[in-house]
Enzyme design. Structure first.
Site, PDB file in Angstrom:
ATOM      1  N   GLY A 274       0.928  -1.228   0.032  1.00 33.59           N
ATOM      2  CA  GLY A 274      -0.038   0.002  -0.141  1.00 33.59           C
ATOM      3  C   GLY A 274       0.665   1.368  -0.127  1.00 33.59           C
TER       4      GLY A 274
ATOM      5  N   GLY B  91      -3.445  11.618   8.652  1.00 28.11           N
ATOM      6  CA  GLY B  91      -2.422  12.261   7.737  1.00 28.11           C
ATOM      7  C   GLY B  91      -1.229  11.524   7.630  1.00 28.11           C
TER       8      GLY B  91
ATOM      9  N   LYS C  64     -12.301   2.188  16.224  1.00 29.73           N
ATOM     10  CA  LYS C  64     -11.261   2.625  17.054  1.00 29.73           C
ATOM     11  C   LYS C  64     -11.633   2.326  18.498  1.00 29.73           C
ATOM     12  CE  LYS C  64      -9.768   6.105  13.692  1.00 29.73           C
ATOM     13  NZ  LYS C  64      -9.789   7.366  13.406  1.00 29.73           N
TER      14      LYS C  64
END
Length: 430
Positions: free
Chosen positions: A11, A304, A207
């Site tokens: 990836g 990010g 999460k």
């Protein structure tokens, strides 16, 4: 010379490119901290031609990422493909079956298959690391698994989705409605073209289920997370919350007690005196309450290129040092299996927003429903015309069982006085 830790990278999106950049930029420092070099030997992604802003020519390109697990020149596979199943899960299973360490940023896969993968890692005596799966660059996994390991954790909760937090704080600062801010967030790249996983709370729920397992020593139970998002929060909710001394945040909350394991992601009112009320923009924050350490507060960038790559490489440094243990802080056989706790048995205050017909008797009808359900009203505010032609009515309840609030709303279902769906948000009183 000490043998390098050889990694394969599956990836090469934003995070994958960030990992390559970080390993190159901080190469000397990372080698000193890891005690040996960390080198990339093979990479895999769907598009060979895409410019990722980093030189990939030194690495061998592999078209089928699932073959990386069997390579003799790979010690660790780093999975940044995404998705709960499919190639990512196949790669995870084959990597651990081959006795190699596995590092991932894939919260969906860990939430759904983490116990299975942890068992495989223990059987192979291999590392399974996933710091980047929760809250990006914030070291909350390490904090709970290692730093707070001696503590009994009473609650773990926080702001776990940067997209939702950006939208809510933008609504707060500029008085805009949800749809307008969402469109702006999509234009700026903060929200996906299909933002459902974020705004409907699923991403945060993935999460939360991971944090709950680490905090309480319980087996993962994503299916038991009660999930609602921010899709129905309007500008008036933000304004009314502010007038009452609160800010609206999407909060994931988990606790384990004699009633079982409670897990919920929902928009709620956070008192301005609470640290979470001051987490703005796309930041994430996690709070854990330990019986000896007290309140732990983790805050930082939750997504990010830089923050997530930082978490991935931190896991690689641990593996290079030989520092790893059970994926969920204890062997899988030691994880407790708790039944889901019923939300209705919880008590607390609630915020209720109605759009009602502008005619006599409406307020009496609503307060009668509250009375009959055993809900006491702490404050009530009635405003002028709402967007759909009715009148806005907002109330905050006294502390009461959540089941009583639901009962009151059920009593009002079908009422011609209620226009549209009422909004219920619980108040964070931790």
């Amino acid at each position: 010379m000490t043998q390098p830790l050889r990694i394969a990278l599956a990836g090469l999106g934003t995070v994958g490119g960030g990992v390559v950049k970080l390993l190159e930029t901080n190469r000397a420092l990372i080698e000193r901290r890891a005690g040996r070099p960390i080198t990339v030997t093979a990479i895999s992604a769907r598009d060979r031609t895409r410019d990722r802003g980093v030189d990939l020519s030194p690495f061998e390109w592999v078209d089928d990422a699932t073959t990386l697990a069997a390579r003799d020149d790979v010690d660790v596979v780093v999975e940044l493909i995404g998705g709960a199943d499919g190639p990512a899960l196949t790669l995870a299973r084959s990597t651990l079956a081959n006795g190699k360490a596995f590092v991932t940023a894939n919260k969906a896969m860990i939430a759904h298959h983490g116990v299975e993968l942890a068992e495989a890692a223990e059987k192979a005596d291999a590392a399974l690391k996933y710091e980047a799966a929760v809250a990006g660059g914030i070291p909350v996994i390490k904090g709970l698994r290692e730093g707070a390991a001696a503590n009994e954790i009473g609650h773990v909760y926080g702001i776990l989705n940067g997209t939702c937090n950006y939208i809510l704080t933008k609504m707060e600062s500029e008085g805009l409605d949800f749809a307008d801010v969402l469109a702006e967030a999509q234009a700026l790249g903060y929200a996906e073209a299909d933002p459902s996983f974020d705004i409907d709370g699923v991403d945060a729920a993935h999460k939360l289920s991971i944090l709950a397992s680490l905090a309480f020593g319980t087996t993962l139970d994503f299916d038991a997370v009660a999930i609602s998002g921010i899709r129905h929060v309007i500008a008036a909710d933000i304004a009314e919350a502010a007038s009452l001394g609160f800010r609206v945040r999407l909060v994931g909350l988990a606790e384990a007690n004699e009633s079982g394991l409670f897990q919920r992601v929902h928009a709620c009112l956070v008192p301005v005196s609470h640290p979470l009320a001051h987490v703005a923009g796309s930041l994430n924050a996690v709070v854990a309450e330990g019986n000896f350490v007290g309140r732990l507060f983790f805050e930082g960038r939750g997504a990010g290129e830089g923050p997530t790559a930082s978490a991935v490489v931190a896991d690689l440094i641990d593996i290079a040092r030989g520092e790893y243990g059970p994926a969920f802080a204890m062997p899988v056989t030691s994880l407790a299996r708790l039944a889901p706790a019923k939300a209705g048995e919880r008590s607390g205050r609630a915020y209720l927003r109605f759009t009602v017909a502008d005619r006599p008797g409406v307020l009496a009808e609503i307060t009668a429903a509250m009375r009959d359900a055993g809900v006491s009203i702490e404050s009530l505010i009635q405003r002028g015309a709402a967007a759909d032609g009715g009148v806005l009515l907002v109330m905050v309840t006294h502390d009461c069982p959540e089941s009583a609030v639901i009962d009151a709303l059920d009593r009002l279902k079908g009422s011609a006085s209620i226009l549209g769906q009422p909004m219920l948000m619980h108040i964070l009183d931790i």
